[in-house]
Enzyme design. Structure first.
Site, mmCIF file in Angstrom:
data_model
loop_
_atom_site.group_PDB
_atom_site.id
_atom_site.type_symbol
_atom_site.label_atom_id
_atom_site.label_comp_id
_atom_site.label_asym_id
_atom_site.label_seq_id
_atom_site.Cartn_x
_atom_site.Cartn_y
_atom_site.Cartn_z
ATOM 1 N N HIS A 187 37.983 6.025 15.128
ATOM 2 C CA HIS A 187 37.088 5.807 14.012
ATOM 3 C C HIS A 187 37.260 6.210 12.867
ATOM 4 C CE1 HIS A 187 33.108 5.829 11.793
ATOM 5 N NE2 HIS A 187 32.952 4.627 12.411
ATOM 6 N N VAL A 189 36.121 8.366 10.570
ATOM 7 C CA VAL A 189 35.852 9.894 10.274
ATOM 8 C C VAL A 189 36.593 10.717 11.412
ATOM 9 C CG1 VAL A 189 33.631 9.182 9.321
ATOM 10 C CG2 VAL A 189 33.865 9.781 11.771
ATOM 11 N N LYS A 190 37.331 10.163 12.294
ATOM 12 C CA LYS A 190 37.954 11.096 13.361
ATOM 13 C C LYS A 190 39.370 11.484 12.616
ATOM 14 C CE LYS A 190 34.963 10.546 16.498
ATOM 15 N NZ LYS A 190 33.917 9.385 16.151
ATOM 16 N N THR A 191 40.039 12.328 13.445
ATOM 17 C CA THR A 191 41.143 13.023 13.101
ATOM 18 C C THR A 191 42.183 12.072 12.473
ATOM 19 O OG1 THR A 191 40.710 14.660 14.579
ATOM 20 C CG2 THR A 191 42.817 14.965 13.454
#
Length: 383
Positions: A187, A189-191
């Site tokens: 997603h 907002v993930k790394t």
């Protein structure tokens, strides 16, 4: 406005997607396998199976384990809804484990307590969450789960790049040294980001084969059959990740070390800047064994002592250009689960929820952005 999280998309990422758009395959092509191979090598697992999102990854894990209706899956209450919901997707029941109130993590003690609430039902899987990017105590959790006849499935969307060390054993999240599978999300907002996307890693050849079959309707193509022939021994789902998004994933994965270093640097700056606000504001506890790449910068705030509600703080920070979020509302308090299982007393989860507030953290932030966030927080709290 500084959001609590944000993707970092650069020109080479756009070029990678453009190249994929001009290729022969937009989906089910060679870029999928290339992304899987690179991901498996990055985390140190034998297999990586790409899928459409992190929730699909959890669902596929339950299907691959053949979790049955009426069996039990244990999940921590501090997590996103999908960790528990994946058990319900296959008809299993959820027993919620409490968490450490200062780290948000399931612990061997809270798992052991959850085992006392099985009520004679068969436990199939335990789903520790690497909350914020800090890692759960996998060897001890695995021992507790094994004693109850269950396996671990790591819910790891927060923890790509995070490491663990127990004695002389250096591990990486996703290497599945102490779990049957680990699941990831891409997603924004993930790394790393693919827009939407997920991955399941495993060292079990049989599980990997079943994961791949189940993500494509349960279809197989028997050897020696006609070129067009396929069969469906069991029903599956359309959980494929297209080549377009895998191309973005490959480009993003090549930047993981840089993203991780930047997140660590920002986290260290937060740690120094937030220290003068203690004990009114403290950071989530970092376990000794955990070397995280933090996905979330969670501040634990004593709102009553500050004389302000969390909503007042959130709105005041927003007025100063600082976006925040709450991770998470305890899942056992959701109406669906309250109706199904009744009221539960999980004091660690409640204590975490009452204090937590996620502050902005993403690689595109400047050092001065951290200073601005902390200064705004101090002002809002009257410090």
């Amino acid at each position: 406005m500084l959001p609590y999280g944000r993707q970092t998309i650069e020109d080479d990422d756009i070029a990678a997607v453009t190249q994929a758009l001009r290729a022969d395959f937009l989906t089910t092509g060679p870029t999928v396998e290339a992304f899987e191979t690179a991901f498996a090598q990055t985390v140190g697992a034998r297999h990586a199976v790409a899928c459409s999102n992190g929730t699909a990854a959890l669902h596929l894990a339950m299907l691959a384990l053949d979790v049955q209706p009426g069996e039990v899956v244990i999940a921590p209450s501090i997590t996103f809804l999908a960790t528990a919901n994946c058990a319900r997707f296959v008809g299993a029941e959820v027993v919620f484990a409490d968490v450490d109130p200062n780290s948000g993590l399931m612990t061997p003690a809270t798992l052991a307590e959850a085992l006392t609430r099985l009520d004679g039902r068969r436990l199939r899987a335990v789903l520790p969450v690497h909350m914020r990017g800090d890692t759960a105590e996998l060897p001890a959790l695995e021992a507790v789960a094994r004693s109850a006849g269950a396996v671990l499935v790591e819910d790891a969307p927060h923890a790509l790049g995070s490491a663990l060390k127990f004695g002389n054993a250096a591990l990486r999240v996703g290497d599945c040294a102490h779990s049957a599978m680990a699941t990831f999300s891409f997603h924004p907002v993930k790394t790393i980001a693919t827009g939407e996307g997920g991955m399941v890693t495993t060292n079990d050849d049989g599980l990997a084969e079943r994961l791949r079959r189940l993500r494509t309707h349960g279809m197989i193509r028997p050897q020696g059959g006609d070129p067009w022939w396929y069969e469906m021994p069991e029903i599956g789902f359309n959980y494929r990740l297209p080549d377009i998004l895998c191309a973005l994933g490959l480009s993003q994965l090549a930047k993981l070390d840089r993203f991780a270093a930047r997140r660590r640097a920002l986290a260290a700056r937060y740690e120094e800047a937030l220290a003068p606000l203690a004990p009114l504001v403290v950071q989530a506890t970092r376990p000794d064994w955990s070397d995280p790449v933090l996905h979330l910068m969670v501040a634990l705030i004593d709102f009553p002592a500050a004389g302000r509600t969390r909503r007042e703080v959130v709105e005041a920070l927003r007025a100063k250009g600082v976006g925040t979020q709450v991770h998470y509302i305890p899942v056992h308090t959701q109406p669906y689960y309250r109706q199904r299982y009744g009221e539960l007393d999980l004091p660690g989860a409640q204590a975490w929820y009452e204090r937590c507030l996620s502050l902005p953290l993403y690689p595109g932030m400047a050092d001065e952005d951290v200073d601005h966030v902390v200064a705004a927080l101090a002002q809002v709290l009257g410090r």
